[in-house]
Scaffold this motif. Structure first.
Motif, short mmCIF file in Angstrom:
data_model
loop_
_atom_site.label_atom_id
_atom_site.label_comp_id
_atom_site.label_asym_id
_atom_site.label_seq_id
_atom_site.Cartn_x
_atom_site.Cartn_y
_atom_site.Cartn_z
N PRO A 149 21.14 19.27 -0.17
CA PRO A 149 20.12 18.21 -0.05
C PRO A 149 19.00 18.59 0.90
N GLU A 150 17.77 18.29 0.48
CA GLU A 150 16.59 18.60 1.28
C GLU A 150 16.10 17.38 2.06
N HIS A 151 16.94 16.36 2.14
CA HIS A 151 16.65 15.17 2.93
C HIS A 151 17.99 14.58 3.35
N ASN A 152 17.96 13.58 4.23
CA ASN A 152 19.21 13.03 4.77
C ASN A 152 19.44 11.59 4.35
N ASP A 153 18.74 11.13 3.31
CA ASP A 153 18.88 9.73 2.91
C ASP A 153 20.16 9.51 2.10
N THR A 154 20.62 8.25 2.11
CA THR A 154 21.83 7.86 1.39
C THR A 154 21.51 7.06 0.15
N TYR A 155 20.34 6.44 0.11
CA TYR A 155 20.01 5.52 -0.97
C TYR A 155 18.89 6.07 -1.85
N ALA A 156 19.00 5.78 -3.14
CA ALA A 156 17.94 6.09 -4.10
C ALA A 156 17.64 4.81 -4.86
N GLU A 157 16.37 4.43 -4.88
CA GLU A 157 15.97 3.21 -5.59
C GLU A 157 16.27 3.32 -7.09
N SER A 158 16.19 2.16 -7.75
CA SER A 158 16.46 2.08 -9.19
C SER A 158 15.70 3.13 -9.98
N TYR A 159 14.45 3.36 -9.59
CA TYR A 159 13.63 4.25 -10.41
C TYR A 159 14.16 5.67 -10.42
N HIS A 160 14.71 6.13 -9.30
CA HIS A 160 15.30 7.46 -9.27
C HIS A 160 16.54 7.51 -10.17
N ARG A 161 17.41 6.52 -10.04
CA ARG A 161 18.65 6.50 -10.80
C ARG A 161 18.38 6.38 -12.30
N GLY A 162 17.43 5.51 -12.64
CA GLY A 162 17.08 5.35 -14.04
C GLY A 162 16.46 6.60 -14.63
N PHE A 163 15.60 7.25 -13.87
CA PHE A 163 14.96 8.48 -14.33
C PHE A 163 16.00 9.55 -14.64
N PHE A 164 16.93 9.77 -13.71
CA PHE A 164 17.89 10.86 -13.90
C PHE A 164 18.98 10.50 -14.90
N ASN A 165 19.23 9.22 -15.11
CA ASN A 165 20.12 8.83 -16.20
C ASN A 165 19.48 9.17 -17.54
N ASN A 166 18.20 8.86 -17.68
CA ASN A 166 17.48 9.20 -18.91
C ASN A 166 17.41 10.70 -19.13
#
Length: 374
Positions: A149-166
């Motif tokens: 990981p190139e960042h230390n965040d734990t959360y990804a908003e809906s748009y990230h999850r939806g994008f990578f699901n598609n």
């Protein structure tokens, strides 16, 4: 005429303050009761802080780890986007109640969406200061799916999850933007400013910049309502960037507010005794653009002569303070032409961010300054 020095000072401060505002608000992000903020941070947040272990308003455990939006009833047989595709190593935190959205993030670190703004900045540098959606998508996908990981965040908003699901389901990258209940949210505007600043400083026509920004927005946030507000945000950036010294910042902000929402900021500000009357009362402190955009404009207008005070006030109002803050950081950098150095110096990635912004506005690496005042 806008001289080169003033233009570069405004643009540089705008981007630097974006990262300041993001990190400042991070520990109180999505706290929906301001009393909880003051309980967790006695006296409120006025400097960079670690994310607390517990989050009284967190509903991260209700969010889907396989697509955008909330979890759906029944057994989930879909691929786990969180943990398997993006946010590797963070899946274990998503099913626990009251875990902070930015769990384990340290004072001065930036959230995922601010890191995506850096991905865009590096994309612009790579392409000579001009926006290219294909290059951005390649860099975005590489960044988000990195095994390390190139960042230390734990959360990804809906748009990230939806994008990578598609994307996982075989859609072309430029058609992976997902529509969910919160697509029209202010987080979609976080990466817009670098495009506007670099393209306009190179002389790209405003109408063409508007088209580029809409193209970029629709990659991840395909929503007409949000696109309309994006148009007004681009206009605001442009007017503040190229304004004459004699121009009234208050008039510019009020004009944009009236044209985009019908809200007269001058009248509102004259009647308000406390920010909470506006944010958390008249408008929700949540991400939805019909609330977050006028809330952002109100804070910009009310605190237009004090950038640091504005960002502190925004932080302690909670809700989607991070993404409101990113826009406010840009706005106040353009207003003053100054970075909030007392905070910027303490950003964890300050050296890297400084170099990236410097490269972006370096004629040999990024944007050539060609534009003069309209």
């Amino acid at each position: 005429m806008l001289d080169k020095k003033t233009g570069l000072e405004r643009a540089t401060a705008a981007l630097k303050n974006l990262f300041v505002a993001d990190s400042l608000a991070m520990p109180a992000h999505w706290f929906y009761r301001t009393s909880d903020i003051y309980q967790a941070f006695p006296g409120g947040v006025d400097s960079f802080k670690d994310a607390p272990n517990q989050h009284p308003s967190s509903i991260m455990s209700l969010h889907s780890t396989s697509q955008g939006g909330r979890k759906k009833p029944g057994k989930n047989t879909q691929q786990q986007i969180i943990g398997d595709v993006i946010l590797k190593g963070k899946r274990c935190f998503w099913d626990k109640p009251n875990i902070h959205y930015h769990h384990q993030m340290k004072a001065g670190e930036n959230t995922l969406n601010a890191h995506c703004a850096r991905v865009l900045i590096r994309t612009l540098i790579e392409n000579g200061g001009h926006y290219d959606s294909t290059i951005f998508l390649n860099n975005y996908i590489k960044f988000m799916t990195s095994d390390t990981p190139e960042h230390n965040d734990t959360y990804a908003e809906s748009y990230h999850r939806g994008f990578f699901n598609n994307l996982a389901n075989g859609k072309p990258a430029n058609q992976c933007g997902a529509k969910t209940h919160d697509t029209a949210s202010i987080g979609g505007l976080v990466t817009i400013a670098p495009i506007v600043l670099t393209e306009r400083l190179q002389g790209t026509a405003l109408d063409d910049v508007q088209s580029l920004c809409k193209e970029h927005l629709y990659l991840t946030h395909p929503d007409n309502k949000l696109a309309l507000i994006c148009t007004h945000y681009v206009n605001l950036i442009d007017r503040l960037l190229f304004r004459k010294a004699s121009s009234s910042v208050a008039d510019i902000l009020n004009s944009i507010s009236i044209s985009s929402t019908g809200l007269n900021l001058k009248k509102l500000d004259s009647t308000v005794k406390d920010d909470s009357e506006v944010i958390g009362n008249r408008y929700s402190s949540a991400c939805y653009i019909e609330h977050s955009w006028p809330a952002t404009l109100y804070l910009a207008y009310h605190y237009r002569e004090n950038a640091k005070q504005a960002l502190i006030a925004n932080t302690n109002l909670g809700g989607d303070n991070v993404h409101r803050g990113c826009l406010l950081g840009v706005i106040f950098g353009l207003i003053s032409g100054k970075t909030i150095e007392s905070l910027y110096a303490d950003l964890v990635d300050q050296k890297q961010i400084t170099q990236e912004i410097s490269d972006l506005f370096n004629p040999t690496k990024g944007a050539l300054f060609k534009h003069t005042q309209d």
